[in-house]
Design an enzyme around this catalytic site. Structure first.
Site, PDB file in Angstrom:
ATOM      1  N   HIS A  60      20.096   4.215  -9.888  1.00  0.00           N
ATOM      2  CA  HIS A  60      21.864   2.827 -10.381  1.00  0.00           C
ATOM      3  C   HIS A  60      22.457   3.524  -8.757  1.00  0.00           C
ATOM      4  CE1 HIS A  60      20.937   2.393 -14.546  1.00  0.00           C
ATOM      5  NE2 HIS A  60      20.405   3.424 -14.416  1.00  0.00           N
ATOM      6  N   ASN A 133      22.649   0.094 -21.316  1.00  0.00           N
ATOM      7  CA  ASN A 133      22.727  -0.507 -20.447  1.00  0.00           C
ATOM      8  C   ASN A 133      22.303  -2.077 -20.740  1.00  0.00           C
ATOM      9  OD1 ASN A 133      21.090   1.059 -18.017  1.00  0.00           O
ATOM     10  ND2 ASN A 133      18.466   0.636 -18.799  1.00  0.00           N
ATOM     11  N   TYR A 343      21.938  14.374 -16.726  1.00  0.00           N
ATOM     12  CA  TYR A 343      23.762  13.621 -16.423  1.00  0.00           C
ATOM     13  C   TYR A 343      24.324  15.288 -15.682  1.00  0.00           C
ATOM     14  CZ  TYR A 343      21.892  10.081 -17.339  1.00  0.00           C
ATOM     15  OH  TYR A 343      20.932   8.308 -17.454  1.00  0.00           O
TER      16      TYR A 343
HETATM   17  C1  HEM Z   1      15.352  10.073 -19.962  1.00  0.00           C
HETATM   18  C2  HEM Z   1      15.680   9.510 -19.023  1.00  0.00           C
HETATM   19  C3  HEM Z   1      16.402   9.722 -18.006  1.00  0.00           C
HETATM   20  C4  HEM Z   1      16.621  10.119 -17.132  1.00  0.00           C
HETATM   21  C5  HEM Z   1      16.118  11.580 -16.710  1.00  0.00           C
HETATM   22  C6  HEM Z   1      18.450   9.670 -16.506  1.00  0.00           C
HETATM   23  C7  HEM Z   1      18.745  10.277 -15.573  1.00  0.00           C
HETATM   24  C8  HEM Z   1      19.221   9.155 -14.420  1.00  0.00           C
HETATM   25  C9  HEM Z   1      20.177  10.292 -12.988  1.00  0.00           C
HETATM   26  C10 HEM Z   1      19.884  11.437 -13.087  1.00  0.00           C
HETATM   27  C11 HEM Z   1      21.272   9.328 -13.148  1.00  0.00           C
HETATM   28  C12 HEM Z   1      22.328   9.978 -11.573  1.00  0.00           C
HETATM   29  C13 HEM Z   1      23.758  10.422 -12.522  1.00  0.00           C
HETATM   30  C14 HEM Z   1      24.173  10.590 -11.612  1.00  0.00           C
HETATM   31  O1  HEM Z   1      23.800  10.702 -10.524  1.00  0.00           O
HETATM   32  O2  HEM Z   1      25.279  10.242 -11.571  1.00  0.00           O
HETATM   33  C15 HEM Z   1      21.017   7.986 -14.344  1.00  0.00           C
HETATM   34  C16 HEM Z   1      22.428   7.049 -13.814  1.00  0.00           C
HETATM   35  C17 HEM Z   1      22.167   6.461 -14.978  1.00  0.00           C
HETATM   36  N1  HEM Z   1      21.816   5.884 -15.915  1.00  0.00           N
HETATM   37 FE1  HEM Z   1      19.305   7.271 -16.293  1.00  0.00          FE
HETATM   38  N2  HEM Z   1      18.031   8.659 -16.877  1.00  0.00           N
HETATM   39  C18 HEM Z   1      17.194   8.267 -17.782  1.00  0.00           C
HETATM   40  C19 HEM Z   1      17.319   6.784 -18.884  1.00  0.00           C
HETATM   41  C20 HEM Z   1      18.542   6.389 -18.653  1.00  0.00           C
HETATM   42  C21 HEM Z   1      18.094   5.214 -19.848  1.00  0.00           C
HETATM   43  C22 HEM Z   1      17.375   5.401 -21.056  1.00  0.00           C
HETATM   44  C23 HEM Z   1      19.216   4.714 -20.002  1.00  0.00           C
HETATM   45  C24 HEM Z   1      19.941   3.057 -20.567  1.00  0.00           C
HETATM   46  C25 HEM Z   1      19.540   2.964 -21.934  1.00  0.00           C
HETATM   47  C26 HEM Z   1      20.342   4.921 -18.359  1.00  0.00           C
HETATM   48  C27 HEM Z   1      21.122   4.365 -17.934  1.00  0.00           C
HETATM   49  C28 HEM Z   1      21.572   4.816 -16.643  1.00  0.00           C
HETATM   50  C29 HEM Z   1      22.921   4.598 -15.590  1.00  0.00           C
HETATM   51  C30 HEM Z   1      23.990   2.912 -16.921  1.00  0.00           C
HETATM   52  C31 HEM Z   1      23.224   4.924 -14.758  1.00  0.00           C
HETATM   53  C32 HEM Z   1      24.467   5.360 -13.503  1.00  0.00           C
HETATM   54  C33 HEM Z   1      25.690   5.813 -14.136  1.00  0.00           C
HETATM   55  C34 HEM Z   1      26.821   5.535 -13.460  1.00  0.00           C
HETATM   56  O3  HEM Z   1      26.932   4.479 -13.251  1.00  0.00           O
HETATM   57  O4  HEM Z   1      27.443   6.324 -12.874  1.00  0.00           O
HETATM   58  N3  HEM Z   1      18.977   5.975 -18.062  1.00  0.00           N
HETATM   59  N4  HEM Z   1      20.735   8.410 -14.790  1.00  0.00           N
END
Ligand code: HEM
Length: 489
Positions: A60, A133, A343
């Site tokens: 993202h 999402n 996160y």
């Molecule tokens: C276990 C599964 C997942 C892991 C380990 C994971 C991990 C991460 C990480 C490390 C980030 C970056 C955060 C940052 O640097 O601030 C991120 C961003 C994000 N993830 Fe996941 N994620 C997972 C599943 C999901 C799922 C299932 C969704 C949605 C239903 C999702 C939605 C998002 C969104 C929207 C962002 C961006 C947040 C922002 O705008 O700063 N992720 N994710």
């Protein structure tokens, strides 16, 4: 300095405030000579420039954000004691960051990819983050598979490009992905803009009311702008011509006073019904059918203010699925459980240990009070306050009231699969989704999928992938096999 400049801002200065005499010629040892180490203006400027970037989000990375207002439109107090949901008409400030998933920061918006929906509610009981999402489901159902999955979406270690082989190898070996892949290669796989798509909390969350009664809840945000999508051809063109298409569209619509809005709905399941529901309600590859748990409209979300500074307010914004408020908590969904760790850890790495203190991230309707102190970037906000608890100097104290209700668990620890309920398998909902599509949409789905699958170099991977789609619907698999064979002639 020439007369053409407006000098009212006063002199240019160094970071320590000393006036700068020349911002165009560095200091040299004699006319035409090498530069001097005593030119601190040059050194400071070059050094600061080298440190302008922070690590981009590991997923993202590309995104755009805006502030807004959430307004409650229905009484939900029988389901949750969350204060920001306690009264019809109550307004809460929000910040929403949209994103794409796989591309790096310098990529393009018009891609076939899920869109992130990270929403922060600045409530009086602390910030509540809903990090979802634009899709109700996901590719996998256990957090331990996430890094492997993302590695296949990102660049191959040798070629440096996304490789169809890797993507399809992983998907075909993870049949639970078929539902989300069907969704992604259908018409909604490339939204026309961030405004023209729905948002989902995706996971199941817990709501608990004043009496301690528990409910499971799923969030839906229905766009009031209407759904608009791009075809693959339109997207390919737009991504080349205007890589920032989504970001620009969001900013410009808010500048024009056309504030995008979403109708906020929830599906609510009394906790006691979870064990007997036809699908495991904590399996992120499944939806709850609307006929089983109809959506209830509870609010309106409007975006009405652009951030002033993208780096400060969007790049450094942080959202965590672990940021709950009283009356809302996690479910045992194995994906969500992993995210509760991931996160905060990412934020500490990417933005630093005091990321929560930045203006976009800190609570706006209350303040954070605890004994955490110091670290890089600490601004001294606590002054002389004691930094421990309990204390007898009037410091903040624990409440003894958990945010969410206890969940009953039993059985031995183990690396268990997510338990299957009566109608669960990896394919049932993918088949339903395929059959729900119009014939035209099915045609586009087959064309989109086959176009990508035909790029795979190994026949065994192609056949394994097609077999999964055939398990969802025989006709789906057959049509895909014909289309891929045609392209691979
Ligand atoms: C276990 C599964 C997942 C892991 C380990 C994971 C991990 C991460 C990480 C490390 C980030 C970056 C955060 C940052 O640097 O601030 C991120 C961003 C994000 N993830 Fe996941 N994620 C997972 C599943 C999901 C799922 C299932 C969704 C949605 C239903 C999702 C939605 C998002 C969104 C929207 C962002 C961006 C947040 C922002 O705008 O700063 N992720 N994710």
């Amino acid at each position: 300095m020439s007369e053409q400049f407006d000098n009212t801002a006063g002199p240019l200065t160094t970071e320590s405030g000393a006036p700068i005499s020349n911002n165009n010629q560095s200091e040299a040892a004699g006319v035409g000579g090498p530069l001097l180490i005593q030119d601190q203006v040059l050194l400071e400027k070059l050094a600061h420039f080298n440190r302008e970037r922070i690590p981009e989000r590991v997923v993202h990375a590309r995104g755009a954000g805006a502030y807004g207002t959430f307004t409650v439109t229905a009484d939900v107090t029988k389901y949750t004691k969350a204060h920001f949901l306690s009264q019809v008409g109550k307004e809460t400030e929000t910040f929403l960051r949209f994103s794409t998933v796989a591309d790096s920061l310098g990529g393009a918006d018009a891609r076939r990819d899920p869109r992130g929906w990270a929403l922060k509610f600045y409530t009086e009981e602390g910030n509540y983050d809903l990090v979802g999402n634009n899709t109700p489901v996901f590719f996998i159902r256990d957090a331990i598979k996430f890094p492997d999955f993302i590695h296949t979406q990102k660049r191959d270690p040798y070629t440096g490009s996304q490789e169809a082989d890797n993507v399809w190898d992983f998907w075909s070996l993870s049949p639970e992905s078929v539902h989300q892949v069907t969704w992604l290669f259908g018409d909604r796989g490339i939204p026309a803009s961030y405004r023209h798509m729905d948002g989902f909390g995706s996971h199941t969350y817990q709501w608990v009311n004043e009496a301690g009664e528990q409910f499971w809840v799923k969030y839906h945000f229905k766009t009031d702008q209407g759904i608009k999508n791009l075809t693959q051809d339109e997207a390919n063109k737009l991504a080349g011509e205007d890589p920032d298409s989504h970001q620009r569209d969001l900013r410009e619509s808010i500048e024009r006073g056309e504030f995008p809005s979403w109708t906020v709905q929830v599906q609510i399941m009394p906790a006691a019904e979870a064990p007997s529901y036809r699908y495991n309600p904590f399996d992120l590859t499944k939806v709850w059918l609307n006929e089983d748990y109809p959506r209830i409209t509870i609010g309106k979300l409007e975006l009405n203010r652009n951030p002033d500074n993208i780096f400060a307010e969007v790049e450094q914004s942080i959202f965590s699925p672990a940021h709950f408020v009283p009356g809302i908590g996690p479910s045992p969904d194995k994906m969500l459980q992993g995210r509760l760790f991931a996160y905060g850890d990412a934020h500490r790495y990417r933005v630093g240990i005091n990321a929560d203190h930045l203006p976009v991230n800190r609570p706006h309707a209350t303040e954070a009070r605890n004994g955490n102190r110091d670290g890089l970037g600490y601004d001294g906000r606590h002054g002389r306050q004691k930094n421990y608890e309990p204390n007898s100097f009037g410091g903040p104290h624990e409440t003894g009231q958990p945010l969410w209700a206890p969940v009953h668990v039993n059985g031995p620890t183990g690396e268990w699969e997510t338990p299957a309920h009566s109608e669960d398998d990896d394919f049932v909902q993918a088949g339903k989704l395929y059959r729900l599509m119009s014939e035209d949409e099915q045609d586009r789905l087959i064309a989109n999928l086959s176009g990508f699958l035909a790029k795979v170099t190994r026949e065994d991977i192609v056949q394994r992938a097609i077999a999964n789609f055939a398990k969802a619907d025989e006709n789906y698999g057959k049509r895909l096999a014909v289309a891929v064979a045609e392209l691979r002639k």
